[in-house]
Design a protein around this motif. Structure first.
Motif, mmCIF file in Angstrom:
data_model
loop_
_atom_site.group_PDB
_atom_site.id
_atom_site.type_symbol
_atom_site.label_atom_id
_atom_site.label_comp_id
_atom_site.label_asym_id
_atom_site.label_seq_id
_atom_site.Cartn_x
_atom_site.Cartn_y
_atom_site.Cartn_z
ATOM 1 N N GLU A 145 21.431 18.614 42.765
ATOM 2 C CA GLU A 145 21.127 18.761 44.129
ATOM 3 C C GLU A 145 22.256 19.719 44.568
ATOM 4 O O GLU A 145 22.077 20.549 45.306
ATOM 5 N N TRP A 146 23.480 19.562 43.956
ATOM 6 C CA TRP A 146 24.285 20.416 44.494
ATOM 7 C C TRP A 146 24.317 21.645 43.854
ATOM 8 O O TRP A 146 24.437 22.855 45.011
ATOM 9 N N ARG A 147 23.539 21.932 42.873
ATOM 10 C CA ARG A 147 23.407 23.252 42.568
ATOM 11 C C ARG A 147 22.280 23.900 43.286
ATOM 12 O O ARG A 147 22.284 25.085 43.424
ATOM 13 N N ARG A 148 21.170 23.196 43.534
ATOM 14 C CA ARG A 148 20.230 23.650 44.521
ATOM 15 C C ARG A 148 20.803 24.139 45.860
ATOM 16 O O ARG A 148 20.659 25.258 46.384
ATOM 17 N N GLU A 149 21.831 23.333 46.346
ATOM 18 C CA GLU A 149 22.450 24.032 47.719
ATOM 19 C C GLU A 149 23.341 25.186 47.540
ATOM 20 O O GLU A 149 23.286 25.892 48.267
ATOM 21 N N ARG A 150 23.891 25.001 46.395
ATOM 22 C CA ARG A 150 25.040 26.190 46.202
ATOM 23 C C ARG A 150 24.151 27.452 46.010
ATOM 24 O O ARG A 150 24.604 28.376 46.309
ATOM 25 N N ALA A 151 23.037 27.408 44.983
ATOM 26 C CA ALA A 151 22.239 28.540 44.882
ATOM 27 C C ALA A 151 21.564 29.134 46.163
ATOM 28 O O ALA A 151 21.533 30.344 46.279
ATOM 29 N N ARG A 152 21.061 28.234 47.051
ATOM 30 C CA ARG A 152 20.465 28.599 48.387
ATOM 31 C C ARG A 152 21.849 29.239 49.270
ATOM 32 O O ARG A 152 21.289 30.218 49.731
ATOM 33 N N GLU A 153 22.919 28.772 49.147
ATOM 34 C CA GLU A 153 23.895 29.161 50.072
ATOM 35 C C GLU A 153 24.278 30.755 49.353
ATOM 36 O O GLU A 153 24.613 31.916 50.196
ATOM 37 N N LEU A 154 24.307 30.712 48.080
ATOM 38 C CA LEU A 154 24.596 32.221 47.345
ATOM 39 C C LEU A 154 23.651 33.246 47.355
ATOM 40 O O LEU A 154 23.515 34.209 46.892
ATOM 41 N N ASN A 155 22.277 32.770 47.575
ATOM 42 C CA ASN A 155 20.821 33.485 47.665
ATOM 43 C C ASN A 155 20.829 33.918 46.004
ATOM 44 O O ASN A 155 20.446 35.221 46.005
ATOM 45 N N VAL A 156 21.071 32.973 44.949
ATOM 46 C CA VAL A 156 20.765 33.616 43.525
ATOM 47 C C VAL A 156 19.814 32.216 43.315
ATOM 48 O O VAL A 156 19.755 31.309 43.571
ATOM 49 N N PRO A 157 19.506 32.706 41.892
ATOM 50 C CA PRO A 157 18.500 31.729 40.927
ATOM 51 C C PRO A 157 19.605 30.383 40.749
ATOM 52 O O PRO A 157 20.727 30.700 40.561
ATOM 53 N N PRO A 158 19.031 29.198 40.757
ATOM 54 C CA PRO A 158 19.888 27.993 40.341
ATOM 55 C C PRO A 158 20.809 28.268 38.856
ATOM 56 O O PRO A 158 21.863 27.924 38.684
ATOM 57 N N PHE A 159 19.733 28.797 37.696
ATOM 58 C CA PHE A 159 20.657 28.963 36.685
ATOM 59 C C PHE A 159 21.838 29.810 36.726
ATOM 60 O O PHE A 159 22.652 29.681 35.802
ATOM 61 N N VAL A 160 22.007 30.643 37.552
ATOM 62 C CA VAL A 160 23.208 31.575 37.780
ATOM 63 C C VAL A 160 24.485 30.895 38.094
ATOM 64 O O VAL A 160 25.608 31.003 37.635
ATOM 65 N N VAL A 161 24.025 29.645 38.825
ATOM 66 C CA VAL A 161 25.303 28.867 38.988
ATOM 67 C C VAL A 161 25.445 28.026 37.904
ATOM 68 O O VAL A 161 26.732 27.961 37.254
ATOM 69 N N PHE A 162 24.637 27.140 37.399
ATOM 70 C CA PHE A 162 24.850 26.544 36.005
ATOM 71 C C PHE A 162 23.302 26.167 35.580
ATOM 72 O O PHE A 162 22.532 26.140 36.260
ATOM 73 N N THR A 163 23.368 26.385 34.064
ATOM 74 C CA THR A 163 21.933 26.294 33.593
ATOM 75 C C THR A 163 21.785 24.698 33.288
ATOM 76 O O THR A 163 22.663 23.956 33.701
ATOM 77 N N ASP A 164 20.482 24.306 33.025
ATOM 78 C CA ASP A 164 20.204 22.910 32.922
ATOM 79 C C ASP A 164 21.029 22.336 31.768
ATOM 80 O O ASP A 164 21.433 21.097 32.019
ATOM 81 N N ALA A 165 21.186 23.031 30.802
ATOM 82 C CA ALA A 165 22.016 22.512 29.516
ATOM 83 C C ALA A 165 23.110 22.162 30.060
ATOM 84 O O ALA A 165 23.684 21.079 29.417
ATOM 85 N N THR A 166 23.821 23.154 30.622
ATOM 86 C CA THR A 166 25.226 22.933 31.248
ATOM 87 C C THR A 166 25.204 21.629 32.155
ATOM 88 O O THR A 166 26.367 20.748 31.714
#
Length: 713
Positions: free
Chosen positions: A642-663
C-alpha cells in the motif's frame, strides 16, 4: 602503381588468407555456404570476416558488389568498410541492418507503394506522449520513454498490438501499466504515425521485409544483386532482423554469421543469442569455427575475464568459449575501494594522469560505468586535472558547430579545380591532400599545439580528428583527392560514423561494446549498480554479468576495478561491492576483509537459516535457501504494498520503480529495523535507502511484533 616512400598502400596481390591464425584461416577460407564463427572477445572476428570477403572476391566465388555485410552500429559498419578498402575490396556493402533497409526501401518504394516516400521519424517520444495523453496515461518524460521502449521491443519481437497482452503476460513484461492499456497505446501510436505518413526506425525493417516477401519482382531483383551475406554480432539479432535476413536469403544458404553468446547484452530490446546457438540445426552442413585466441588483452586481463564469465549460470554449450591470451604479460588487474563516489572519481583521475604522464595516450584510456548519470563525477575530476576527455553518446560529432563550419570550408575548397583534384602526396612532406586539409582547418582554428583544456581543447580535438582522417586516407588509398576526402566525410556524416577524437573516453558499458583501449577503469562496481537495481530475475542478473564481462574485455593492458561505499562524502557507508567481484578480489586485498553490514559485505552470501551458500538471485534477495521455511509477515507485506502504491502515484512512476515485488517480499520476511539491515538486502542500494529508507523502516516499525526496538536483526 608503385608505393610512395614512407606511405603504406593496400597490397591487392597478397593472399587474403596469409597472416591469419589456423582458426581464422579455416573460417575465412571456408567454401561458399553457411559458416558460423563463434568468436570470443578480442579474437579478431572483424579481421576474419573481412578477409573472408576478400578471399571470396579474389577467388572469383562472388563479385564484390554482390556482398552485403550487416552489423549493429554505424561505427562497426564503418570499420568493415575501412578494412575492406585496405584489402583492395571496392563495392562490397557494409551497413547496419537499419541503414541497409532504409536504402532498399527508398529504392523499392515507388514500386511497392507508388507515391511520395514517407518521412522518417527520428524520435518517437513526442508522438507516443500524445498518444498517452489521449488514453489518460502519464506523460512524464521517463514514463513515456519506457512506453516507447516497450513499443520498440514489441516491433523488434514481431509482436503486434493485438497480440501484445498475451505475449507480455507469457514473457513477464511489466512497464507499470496493464498490458491491455499498453496495447491500446501501441495501436494509437501506430494509427497516428500512419495518418501522418511517417515511418519509425522499426518500420524500416518491417516494411523492407514485407516488400521482399510480398513482391516477387522486388525479391528477384534484390536476390540477383546480393548473393553473399555476412552478419556481424549475430548474438544480438532480433526476430525482426532475423526475418529480414531470411527474406534477403530467400532459401539460399550463402551466409556467414559471427557472434559470441557471452556478449549478449541487448535482450531488453528483443535481442537473443538463440539464432546463433541454433545455427547448425538450421544448417546441418554449416562450417563452424571457434575463435578463442585473444589478441587484444594481456594474459592477466584474459584470466580475469574467463573467471567472470565462468561464474555464469545456465550457459548454453555454444557459449562456452575460453579465451587464451596471446599478448605478453601485463600488470595484474587492480581493485580499489573508496569511501564515496567523489573520492573514487578523484582517485581514478589521479591514476589516469599518471598513465598519461608515463606515455599512455589519453585516447587509449576509458572510464566505463553502468549508467550515464555516473559520468558527471568523472568529468569534474578529470577537468580539475586538466585531462582532456570525450563523453561517448553526447552531442553527435557531425552536429558540432566547429565541425559543420570545417566541413563547409572543405567543400568550398574541393569545389576549386586546383585543390579538389590534389593528389594524396607529392615530392615533399606536407604536399597533396594532407597539406590542403591542414591549410583549410588552420583557418578554422586548428593550431600546431593543442590548447590546455576545456571547450577550446574539445574543439581542437575535433578538428585534429578531421586531419587524422585525411592522413589515413592518403596512406591507404591510391586516389586520395580532396574531393574523395570530402565524399568520405559526407558518407560518415550520413552514417553517423565519426573519426576518432582524442581524449579519455567516458562511456556506459553498453556504449563501450565493440571498442577497446590500452587502459580501462570499471567504476561504480557496487551492488545495485552492477548488477543494476531492477535486475531481479536470474536471467536479468546473468545479462548484467555478461555486461560486466564486456567491460573487462575492453582492456588491452591496464584494468582497474573500483567501487565506493557511499554516494556522497559524509554519508553512511551503505553500499557493498558488486557480487560479481566475489572470488575475484585477491584474498590479501584490504577490501577482502570480512566486514559488518556497513562495509563491503561477506564474500559469499549464505542462508540466514541454515548457513548454506546462496546461489539463485531470489535466494540471495530473500537471504535464505528455497528449501528453508519462509517467514513472511503478510500484514507487513500488505502495508508495504500500500505504501508503494501511494509513493508511485505521488512520483507518477510504475510501482516497480519504487521497489519490486521480490524486494518487498524480502523486506517483509527479514523485517529490517535500521538502515544497515535494510541495505543488507540484495538489490537495495544507497540511492534507494536515501530516497525511501526512512519511510520503509517506519512501515516496518509500525508492525505490532516489532515494538519500539531500533536494533537491526
Amino acid at each position: 602503381m608503385p608505393n610512395v616512400a614512407g606511405v603504406v598502400r593496400p597490397d591487392r596481390e597478397r593472399d587474403p588468407l596469409a597472416g591469419l591464425d589456423p582458426e581464422q584461416r579455416a573460417a575465412a577460407g571456408a567454401p561458399r555456404g553457411p559458416v558460423c564463427v563463434l568468436a570470443g572477445a578480442g579474437t579478431g572476428k572483424t579481421r576474419t570476416i573481412t578477409h573472408r570477403i576478400a578471399h571470396l572476391v579474389r577467388a572469383g566465388h562472388v563479385s564484390a558488389n554482390q556482398v552485403l555485410a550487416v552489423t549493429f552500429t554505424a561505427r562497426a559498419a564503418g570499420e568493415l568498410r575501412d578494412r575492406l578498402r585496405r584489402l583492395g575490396v571496392e563495392g562490397a556493402q557494409a551497413r547496419t541492418f537499419h541503414a541497409a533497409a532504409l536504402r532498399q526501401l527508398r529504392y523499392f518504394w515507388p514500386r511497392v507503394v507508388g507515391d511520395t516516400p514517407w518521412e522518417l521519424l527520428d524520435h518517437k517520444i513526442r508522438l507516443v506522449g500524445r498518444a498517452a495523453a489521449t488514453l489518460d496515461l502519464p506523460t512524464e518524460v521517463e514514463v513515456v520513454r519506457d512506453l516507447a521502449g516497450e513499443i520498440e521491443w514489441a516491433k523488434a519481437s514481431l509482436v503486434g498490438p493485438e497480440d501484445y497482452p498475451a505475449v507480455a503476460a507469457r514473457r513477464g513484461r511489466d512497464v507499470g501499466h496493464p498490458a491491455e492499456k499498453v496495447a491500446e497505446l501501441y495501436r494509437t501510436y501506430e494509427r497516428a504515425k500512419n495518418d501522418r505518413r511517417l515511418l519509425d526506425f522499426d518500420d524500416l525493417l518491417l516494411h523492407t521485409t514485407a516488400a521482399v516477401e510480398e513482391h516477387r519482382s522486388v525479391a528477384d531483383e534484390f536476390r540477383e544483386r546480393y548473393r553473399c551475406f555476412v552478419v556481424d554480432e549475430y548474438q544480438d539479432v532480433t526476430p525482426a532482423q532475423q526475418r529480414l535476413l531470411d527474406a534477403w536469403l530467400g532459401g539460399r544458404d550463402d551466409v556467414t554469421v559471427v557472434g559470441d553468446a557471452n556478449q549478449t547484452i541487448y535482450s531488453f530490446g528483443g535481442a537473443s543469442p538463440r539464432p546463433l546457438l541454433d545455427f547448425t540445426r538450421r544448417y546441418p552442413d554449416a562450417t563452424v569455427v571457434r575463435l578463442e585466441r585473444d589478441y587484444r588483452s594481456s594474459p592477466q586481463v584474459v584470466a580475469l575475464a574467463n573467471r567472470v564469465i565462468g561464474a555464469a549460470r545456465g550457459r548454453p554449450a555454444g557459449s562456452r568459449l575460453t579465451l587464451v591470451g596471446q599478448r605478453p604479460d601485463g600488470p595484474e588487474p587492480a581493485f580499489s575501494e573508496h569511501p564515496d563516489e567523489e573520492a573514487e572519481a578523484a582517485a581514478v583521475a589521479a591514476r589516469v594522469d599518471e598513465l598519461i604522464g608515463a606515455g599512455t595516450d589519453a585516447g587509449e584510456i576509458a572510464v566505463l560505468f553502468r549508467v550515464n548519470a555516473q559520468s558527471e563525477a568523472y568529468e569534474k575530476a578529470l577537468s580539475e586535472r586538466d585531462v582532456p576527455y570525450v563523453v561517448r553518446g553526447g552531442e553527435r560529432f557531425f552536429a558540432r558547430t566547429e565541425i559543420r563550419r570545417a566541413m563547409a570550408a572543405l567543400r568550398t575548397a574541393a569545389a576549386r579545380p586546383e585543390e579538389g583534384s590534389a593528389p594524396a602526396s607529392g615530392a615533399g612532406e606536407g604536399d597533396g591532400l594532407v597539406r590542403v586539409v591542414r591549410e583549410v582547418l588552420s583557418r578554422e582554428g586548428l593550431t600546431a599545439r593543442a590548447p590546455s583544456g576545456g571547450a577550446a581543447r574539445e574543439r581542437w580535438n575535433g578538428l585534429r580528428a578531421l586531419l587524422d582522417l585525411a592522413e589515413d586516407l592518403a596512406a591507404t588509398s591510391d586516389n586520395a583527392t580532396l574531393a574523395r576526402y570530402v565524399a568520405e566525410l559526407e558518407q560518415r556524416a550520413s552514417a553517423q560514423h565519426p573519426p576518432e577524437v582524442g581524449g579519455v573516453t567516458l562511456a556506459s558499458l553498453h556504449a563501450a561494446k565493440g571498442l577497446e583501449w590500452d587502459a580501462v577503469f570499471l567504476v561504480g562496481l557496487a551492488d545495485g549498480t552492477v548488477p543494476i537495481q531492477h535486475a531481479d530475475t536470474d536471467e536479468a542478473i546473468e545479462e548484467e554479468r555478461r555486461l560486466f564481462y564486456v567491460g573487462v574485455t575492453r582492456a588491452r593492458e591496464h584494468l582497474s576495478l573500483s567501487w565506493s561505499l557511499a554516494r556522497t562524502p559524509g554519508r553512511r557507508a551503505h553500499r557493498r561491492r558488486s557480487r560479481f567481484l566475489q572470488g575475484l578480489v585477491p584474498d590479501d586485498h584490504p577490501a577482502s576483509r570480512v566486514r559488518g553490514r556497513r562495509g563491503g559485505g561477506a564474500p559469499k552470501p549464505v542462508c540466514r537459516v541454515c548457513g548454506a551458500p546462496l546461489l539463485s538471485t531470489m535466494d540471495v534477495k530473500l537471504g535464505r535457501c528455497g528449501r528453508c521455511p519462509a517467514d513472511v509477515d503478510t500484514d507487513l507485506l500488505a502495508r508495504l504494498q500500500e505504501w508503494r502504491r501511494e509513493r508511485a502515484r505521488e512520483l507518477n512512476v510504475p510501482p516497480f520503480v519504487v521497489f519490486t515485488d521480490a524486494t518487498l517480499s524480502a523486506i517483509a520476511e527479514q523485517r529490517p529495523t535500521d538502515e544497515s539491515a535494510l541495505v543488507s538486502i540484495a538489490g537495495i542500494g544507497a540511492t534507494k535507502v536515501e530516497r525511501f529508507g526512512g519511510e520503509v523502516l517506519a512501515v516496518v516499525r509500525s508492525s505490532p511484533d516489532q515494538g519500539d526496538t531500533s536494533v537491526g536483526r
